[in-house]
Structure formats: C-alpha cells, structure tokens
Design a protein around this motif. Sequence first.
Motif, mmCIF file in Angstrom:
data_model
loop_
_atom_site.group_PDB
_atom_site.id
_atom_site.type_symbol
_atom_site.label_atom_id
_atom_site.label_comp_id
_atom_site.label_asym_id
_atom_site.label_seq_id
_atom_site.Cartn_x
_atom_site.Cartn_y
_atom_site.Cartn_z
ATOM 1 N N GLY A 149 0.815 -1.216 0.000
ATOM 2 C CA GLY A 149 0.000 0.000 0.000
ATOM 3 C C GLY A 149 0.841 1.255 0.000
ATOM 4 O O GLY A 149 0.349 2.343 0.297
ATOM 5 N N ASP A 152 -0.314 4.592 -1.788
ATOM 6 C CA ASP A 152 -1.277 5.374 -1.005
ATOM 7 C C ASP A 152 -0.545 6.186 0.053
ATOM 8 O O ASP A 152 -0.844 7.363 0.278
ATOM 9 C CB ASP A 152 -2.292 4.461 -0.316
ATOM 10 C CG ASP A 152 -3.288 3.840 -1.283
ATOM 11 O OD1 ASP A 152 -3.325 4.258 -2.455
ATOM 12 O OD2 ASP A 152 -4.027 2.931 -0.861
ATOM 13 N N VAL A 176 -15.702 4.198 -1.262
ATOM 14 C CA VAL A 176 -16.019 3.216 -0.231
ATOM 15 C C VAL A 176 -17.455 2.757 -0.462
ATOM 16 O O VAL A 176 -18.356 3.572 -0.617
ATOM 17 C CB VAL A 176 -15.865 3.827 1.179
ATOM 18 C CG1 VAL A 176 -16.186 2.783 2.247
ATOM 19 C CG2 VAL A 176 -14.439 4.353 1.374
ATOM 20 N N LEU A 198 -12.872 3.989 8.381
ATOM 21 C CA LEU A 198 -12.175 3.399 7.244
ATOM 22 C C LEU A 198 -10.931 2.650 7.685
ATOM 23 O O LEU A 198 -10.606 1.593 7.142
ATOM 24 C CB LEU A 198 -11.815 4.475 6.224
ATOM 25 C CG LEU A 198 -11.154 3.956 4.941
ATOM 26 C CD1 LEU A 198 -12.028 2.911 4.265
ATOM 27 C CD2 LEU A 198 -10.854 5.103 3.987
ATOM 28 N N ARG A 199 -10.235 3.194 8.675
ATOM 29 C CA ARG A 199 -9.026 2.512 9.159
ATOM 30 C C ARG A 199 -9.392 1.145 9.724
ATOM 31 O O ARG A 199 -8.723 0.149 9.460
ATOM 32 C CB ARG A 199 -8.354 3.374 10.229
ATOM 33 C CG ARG A 199 -7.127 2.708 10.861
ATOM 34 C CD ARG A 199 -5.861 3.266 10.328
ATOM 35 N NE ARG A 199 -4.738 2.924 11.187
ATOM 36 C CZ ARG A 199 -3.493 3.187 10.895
ATOM 37 N NH1 ARG A 199 -3.203 3.785 9.780
ATOM 38 N NH2 ARG A 199 -2.521 2.851 11.702
ATOM 39 N N SER A 202 -10.180 -1.076 6.842
ATOM 40 C CA SER A 202 -8.974 -1.411 6.087
ATOM 41 C C SER A 202 -8.195 -2.531 6.753
ATOM 42 O O SER A 202 -7.652 -3.415 6.082
ATOM 43 C CB SER A 202 -8.083 -0.167 5.930
ATOM 44 O OG SER A 202 -8.733 0.834 5.190
ATOM 45 N N ALA A 206 -10.915 -4.387 3.916
ATOM 46 C CA ALA A 206 -11.343 -3.444 2.881
ATOM 47 C C ALA A 206 -10.110 -2.882 2.172
ATOM 48 O O ALA A 206 -9.270 -2.255 2.795
ATOM 49 C CB ALA A 206 -12.168 -2.316 3.486
ATOM 50 N N GLU A 207 -10.004 -3.108 0.864
ATOM 51 C CA GLU A 207 -8.833 -2.671 0.110
ATOM 52 C C GLU A 207 -9.163 -1.402 -0.657
ATOM 53 O O GLU A 207 -9.262 -1.396 -1.883
ATOM 54 C CB GLU A 207 -8.367 -3.786 -0.817
ATOM 55 C CG GLU A 207 -7.926 -5.042 -0.066
ATOM 56 C CD GLU A 207 -7.430 -6.133 -0.986
ATOM 57 O OE1 GLU A 207 -7.467 -5.923 -2.219
ATOM 58 O OE2 GLU A 207 -7.009 -7.184 -0.487
ATOM 59 N N ALA A 210 -4.798 2.184 1.867
ATOM 60 C CA ALA A 210 -3.912 1.456 2.776
ATOM 61 C C ALA A 210 -3.939 2.082 4.167
ATOM 62 O O ALA A 210 -3.866 3.311 4.292
ATOM 63 C CB ALA A 210 -2.488 1.443 2.237
ATOM 64 N N PRO A 211 -4.049 1.262 5.231
ATOM 65 C CA PRO A 211 -4.051 1.803 6.597
ATOM 66 C C PRO A 211 -2.846 2.684 6.902
ATOM 67 O O PRO A 211 -2.962 3.688 7.604
ATOM 68 C CB PRO A 211 -4.055 0.540 7.465
ATOM 69 C CG PRO A 211 -4.647 -0.520 6.604
ATOM 70 C CD PRO A 211 -4.197 -0.196 5.205
#
Length: 392
Positions: A149, A152, A176, A198-199, A202, A206-207, A210-211
Amino acid sequence: MRVVAKFGGTSLGSGERIDRAADSIAAAVEDGHEIAVVASAMGSTTDDLLDDITFETDEADRAQIVSMGERTSVRMLKAALASRGIDAVFLEPGSENWPVITDEYGEVDVEATQQRAREVAAEMDEVVPVITGFLAEGPDGSITTLGRGGSDTTAVMMGKYMDADEVVIVTDVEGVMTGDPNVVEGARNVGEISVDELRNLSFRGAEVVAPSALSYKDGKLDVRVVHYQHGDLLSGGTSIEGEFKNLVDLRERPLACLTVAGRAIRNESGVFNHLSEALAESDVNIDAVASGMDTVTFYIDEAEAERAENILHREVIARDELSSVTVDSPIAVVRVTGGELPNQPGIVSDIVTPLAEERIHLQDVITSATSVALFVEWEDREKTLEITQELF
C-alpha cells in the motif's frame, strides 16, 4: 487548489487508461489547479516482478527490481502529459528533487521528507511533478520501499507535507462501498466516511486506502477516493473525514458485567442474537461485548444491571443450551484509541504489563484495529487511567 492525485495500478493498466488519467490531470491544470501526481506500477507489474524473483536475492536488489514498475509508470504519464502541452517532470529515487527519504532503519525521515516535499511543492505552479509511489531513498542513496500500500502512503504523506488541499486516490472502485459489489447485491457508494471507520475496515479486509496512508491524514487535509472512469479529479467518490487522535479516556459512569454461561454457546447459532435482541427490546444499551468458549459477557451501565439481569435470566430459563447468568459491578473501562496503534508491535503487552506490575486486575481486554479497552475494578480506575496516560 493544490491537489495530490494518486493513480493506482488498475487506473494505469493500459495505454487507454493512461490517456484517461492524463486527460483528468490536464483538465485540472487547465482549470488553474496545482497538481502533483503519485503513480503506482501499471496493472499487476509489481506482483509479476515479485513472482519472477525465484532466486535468492538481497533486499537492495529486490527493491531495485520491483521499482521498475513505478519507474515505467511515471515516464508513461509524463510523456502523456507532455503530448497535451502540460509541463511535467517525473521524479524517482536518485532524482535531484526526490522527496521521500528514509533513515538507517528504513523509517521515513520526517524532517528531510518535509523539506524536500516543500521544495517540490514550490515549483507546482509551473510544472506537474509525477512521483513514483511506494519507493523511497535511503540515507546512502539506495532504493527502499514503503511496504504494502506504499503508493497510497506516498500520496497522503505528500499531501500533508506539501500543504495540499486534497489528496485524490484514483482506483478501481467507486469509493467506499456499503459492501463488496462482487459479493453482495445492491452495494452503493458511501458519500462520506470517517478516517476511524475506514481505518478499522482497512485492517479488516477493505482494500480501498492502505491503513499506513491514513495515519498521515490530518484535519486540514481532505482525502477522497474516486473511480478511474470518473474522469474528474475534483468531484465525486467518497470523502474521508477527520483525523486520528491518540486518546486515553475513562468512562465516567460505572459498568456492570453480565455473563451468560452455556456449553452450547460456541456451537449453537443465534444464541448471541437472542440475548442481545432481548436487551435491545427493553432499551438496554450494550457498551461492549466479550465472548469465551462457553460464555458471552455484556458490559452495560450499572444503573441498568438489575433490569438486564432479569431479562437475561428469562432467556436462560427459556433456552436449554444456556446454564446461568451472573453479575459483577461496579466495573470501570479505560479506552485507548489512536491511528498508530496497529503499527506498534507488542502494544497490548506494553499497556497491560505496567498494570500487572501495579497489581491491577484486568477483568477483560477488548481490542479492535485501532483501540484497546481495559476493564478493571471501579476502585482501580484512577490508577489505571494514570498509568495508561503515561504511555501515550
């Protein structure tokens, strides 16, 4: 506006898609916006290169090999922009103005990277920098990488250090979604989502972004996810709101701990649903839930304990797979939340060990992707809070 636009591998997966990306960048520049571009490797180039390394190699050689995907992408995009009359320059490790620097341990050198990012940003009114994502430069000039990731991460980091107004992540999803459109019917775009939500998603599969990238987002920087077919960098998709803050918080009111036991709990479907539904129907709010092999524990406000015990007891009597319900109170909870928690190996041990050394008994420890909740006896709450605050 000053915008950092990151194009993922799918959005650069063919000449046609590179043309589409260049059109969207050119349109934004022609509208008077300052644009910096971060490019991933085209399509699945990086994975293909990694698959082809079937021989023994050291990290330096491996980084050189996998860097070829991003190096090709920035050259393709720069050429596509030039054909549209846009003055652009590609940047890769080793370039004079290359911005992403790591230290001797492979971590981002914040001071050096900030300084170089500002220098690149100062030229954005005249030229579009096209930056290789994922890659970094070590203190000895070697190529290093930012991990999975990493493109990102490059984008949001550059957005922060360049004082950008927005980072746009251009990818192969509409933003999302309410669910995986390849699995569930009727999945739709979520217009806004918090960075904390979202974090957590992720880290649970969830791709989207990137976290590691989200940890660079602050409250001043907007981040948006759009589909590569959208064509407009400055609208649509999903807006990611807010920023991560490390927080140690003590719940002001005591909790009660209600534990239901039953040997069939782990094997019998619907048991948890019946118990939680019974509490919900009586407007009993559940603060937290913990489960064991043969138990499920509900943490609720102590003021509701007697009523909740009676509700759960009725369920125990009605269901053969349940044995008994017990109550313990008062219980305190101290919660630790923060965007950097998942990136700190051993963090739970670091939190729990000082408590054990002070002879504080932990009723439960409940973790998520970005939080740790500590349940202790009510009289230990202040000491637990004090010890935990010293760690953060």
